[in-house]
Scaffold this active site. Structure first.
Site, PDB file in Angstrom:
ATOM      1  N   HIS A   1      -2.835   3.364  -6.096  1.00  0.00           N
ATOM      2  CA  HIS A   1      -3.279   2.114  -5.485  1.00  0.00           C
ATOM      3  C   HIS A   1      -3.493   1.020  -6.530  1.00  0.00           C
ATOM      4  CE1 HIS A   1      -4.746  -0.199  -2.100  1.00  0.00           C
ATOM      5  NE2 HIS A   1      -5.787  -0.582  -2.815  1.00  0.00           N
TER       6      HIS A   1
ATOM      7  N   LYS B   1      -2.817  -1.570   8.032  1.00  0.00           N
ATOM      8  CA  LYS B   1      -4.261  -1.329   8.018  1.00  0.00           C
ATOM      9  C   LYS B   1      -5.006  -2.099   9.095  1.00  0.00           C
ATOM     10  CE  LYS B   1      -8.149  -1.386   4.755  1.00  0.00           C
ATOM     11  NZ  LYS B   1      -8.547  -1.676   3.367  1.00  0.00           N
TER      12      LYS B   1
ATOM     13  N   ARG C   1       0.863  -1.178   0.000  1.00  0.00           N
ATOM     14  CA  ARG C   1       0.000   0.000   0.000  1.00  0.00           C
ATOM     15  C   ARG C   1       0.901   1.230   0.000  1.00  0.00           C
ATOM     16  NH1 ARG C   1      -1.996  -3.510   4.063  1.00  0.00           N
ATOM     17  NH2 ARG C   1      -4.043  -4.413   3.559  1.00  0.00           N
TER      18      ARG C   1
END
Length: 314
Positions: free
Chosen positions: A246, A169, A144
C-alpha cells in the site's frame, strides 16, 4: 438476546442501508468469538476492556474496534436489548499517525528486478512478468492493491489507455487514464496473459496465476515481502510496519506532487484532480497521503523562495 445473533442482525441492518461494512463486521465477529456463546447482557466491562486492549500497546486499531463496538451498542440500546453500554468511558489518546514508507526510485527499480526470482521455481504460481507488471501498474497509477487485483481483461482498454475500476472502497466506479509508457508495459504483458487460461473469458482476471486464476491478496503480500527481503528494502526508522504494498500508493501521490512543484504548476488547484484519480471522496483524504519528505520539503521551499522573490521585485 444472544450476542452473536444480535451482531448478525446489526451487520445485516447496516448493509441494508448501503454500507459495505466489511471491516466492522470482521471486528464484531471477532468480538463475539472472544466473548463466547452468551447473552448480550452477560458481556462485562472488563471483558470488553480486555478485547479492546489485546496483548500489545495501544494502536489505532484499538480505536477502530471501539468505534465498531460503539455503533453496535447504540443499536442494542435503541432496541432495548441492554440498558447500559459496557464500553469504557475513558478513551486513550490516539497514537501518532502512521507514517507510510516512501520508496526511492532506486529501491523500486530493485524490487522490479527481483521479480526474476519468481521464475526460478515452479512453486511460485505467478510468472515474473505478471508480478513485474503489477508493481509497475501500482507505481504508475497509485491504485489500491485490491483494485489492481480486481481488474478483468475487459476492464483494461489498451487502445484507449484506460482502466475501469469497479465498485471500489466507496461504492464508486471510475476511469483511470494511463500514460504511453505504462500502456506499452501493459500491452507487452497482455500478450503473455493471452497465453494463460481465461476461465471467464473477458471477465477473467487480468493479473493471473499460471492457471489463469486471479491473484489473491494474501499470496501477493507474501511475494512482495519476499521481494523486499531479496532487494534489501527494510524500514530503519523504527516504524511499526515494514514497507508495504500500500505504500506504493503513497509513493505515487508524493511523486505526482513533487513533479507538479518542479513544473511550476498550481498544486492547490490540481489536488482535487489527484483526489479523483486516486478514488478519494475528498481532498482531505489525499492530503493524508502526502508526507513532508526532504525532497518534497525542498521543492516547497524552492517554490516559496521563487514566490517571495517575485513579490519583492513587484
Amino acid at each position: 438476546m444472544n450476542l452473536s445473533q444480535l451482531a448478525t442482525e446489526y451487520i445485516i441492518f447496516k448493509q441494508s442501508m448501503g454500507m459495505r461494512f466489511r471491516a466492522e463486521s470482521v471486528i464484531l465477529k471477532a468480538f463475539c468469538r472472544a466473548m463466547g456463546d452468551i447473552d448480550i447482557t452477560q458481556v462485562t466491562p472488563n471483558a470488553v476492556k480486555d478485547y479492546l486492549t489485546g496483548t500489545g500497546p495501544i494502536t489505532t486499531f484499538w480505536h477502530r474496534k471501539f468505534d465498531a463496538l460503539s455503533g453496535f451498542y447504540r443499536f442494542a440500546l435503541s432496541r432495548g436489548h441492554v440498558s447500559l453500554s459496557p464500553l469504557p468511558t475513558t478513551i486513550p489518546k490516539r497514537p501518532a499517525l502512521f507514517q507510510p514508507y516512501i520508496y526511492t526510485h532506486d529501491q523500486f527499480r530493485r524490487l522490479v528486478e527481483m521479480t526474476d526470482i519468481l521464475g526460478r521455481s515452479r512453486r511460485f504460481k505467478v510468472q515474473p512478468a505478471t508480478f513485474r507488471t503489477l508493481l509497475l501498474l501500482l507505481y504508475g497509477t497509485g491504485l489500491r492493491i485490491g483494485e489492481a487485483l480486481s481488474l478483468s481483461l475487459a476492464d483494461v482498454d489498451l487502445p484507449a489507455s484506460l482502466l475501469t475500476i469497479r465498485n471500489t472502497k466507496f461504492f464508486k466506479s471510475r476511469w483511470v487514464p494511463i500514460g504511453p509508457q505504462l500502456t506499452a508495459v501493459l500491452v507487452t504483458y497482455a500478450k503473455t496473459r493471452r497465453q494463460l487460461p481465461r476461465p471467464a473469458r473477458n471477465r477473467s482476471a487480468f493479473f493471473a496465476t499460471r492457471r489463469g486464476e486471479g491473484l489473491t491478496r494474501g499470496s501477493t503480500e507474501r511475494i512482495f515481502r519476499l521481494l523486499c527481503e531479496s532487494a534489501d528494502i527494510r524500514r530503519m526508522d523504527g516504524g511499526r510496519f515494514q514497507p508495504r504494498l500500500h505504500d506504493i500508493r503513497h509513493t505515487f501521490a508524493l511523486n505526482r506532487l513533487i513533479s507538479w512543484y518542479r513544473e511550476g504548476a498550481d498544486v492547490q488547484r490540481l489536488l482535487p484532480f489527484l483526489a479523483t484519480y486516486l478514488g478519494h471522496i475528498d481532498v482531505a483524504a489525499t492530503q493524508r497521503y502526502i508526507e513532508m519528505t526532504p525532497e518534497l520539503l525542498h521543492e516547497a521551499s524552492v517554490r516559496f523562495q521563487r514566490y517571495a522573490t517575485e513579490e519583492g521585485e513587484s
